[in-house]
Design an enzyme around this catalytic site. Structure first.
Site: not given
Length: 209
Positions: A67, A162
């Site tokens: 991310c 994630h």
């Protein structure tokens, strides 16, 4: 998002790097998710960890960005909507990120059919994860997209998803070791933490009533 790394230490030694020397001799460098990509980029530069990560990649050490960490591995982060601020990236992947006004939040299934070189062990991995981000990587600028939302170039791998490191199969492929089951152990530790300060005998009597 620190909890997404709770399985990995059960499969391999893990350290949090705060100085360049912390990266000496490691097998894998992880840039985790970030609440503020520009601030993290500034922290890396002030700690001289930006150059340390580049040197690690240069000598063939695997570098994984997740991310915000993935965005840091690119060339730049632009911010036309003034969400977090623009910043230069580490330049380890030929991708750029643009901060969008709205945040993407969704569950995602990642499937990497084939990877070569340092990441070959991850080839065929499948895992469920989630996205929670403002940053967008335009497809026309990706160039090294090896699967949806996954980019790789040599020893450098990045994803905006994630939670992949919570999947035992992915963790097993990263260090080459299988983590033991950790959920029951976690519940046992939680129960111990709750039981110690409470009057367990009193609670037992109340429950029996």
């Amino acid at each position: 998002n620190l909890d997404e790394w709770h399985v990995l230490p059960h499969a391999a030694p893990l350290r949090w790097a705060t100085t360049p020397s912390d990266l000496d001799g490691v097998d894998l460098v992880i840039l985790p998710g970030s609440k503020h990509v520009a601030a993290d980029a500034d922290w890396l530069r002030r700690r001289r960890l930006d150059d340390a990560v580049r040197r690690a990649a240069g000598r063939g050490t695997r570098v994984l960005g997740v991310c915000g960490g993935a965005m840091l591995l690119g060339t730049e982060v632009t911010d036309p909507h003034d969400v977090e601020g623009a910043t230069a990236g580490l330049g380890l992947l030929p991708i750029s990120t643009e901060m969008a006004a709205t945040k993407t939040t969704r569950p995602v299934r990642v499937s990497v059919s084939e990877l070569t070189g340092p990441w070959a062990a991850l080839g065929g991995a499948r895992a469920d994860g989630y996205e929670i981000r403002h940053g967008e990587v335009p497809p026309q600028r990706a160039g090294v997209e090896v699967a949806p939302l996954v980019w790789a170039d040599g020893p450098v791998l990045a994803t905006t998803v994630h939670g992949l490191a919570e999947a035992p199969d992915v963790v097993r492929r990263l260090p080459g070791l299988t983590p033991p089951p950790v959920l029951e152990q976690t519940f046992a530790r939680l129960a111990d933490a709750v039981e110690e300060p409470l009057a367990s005998a009193l609670l037992d009597r109340l429950v029996r009533r």
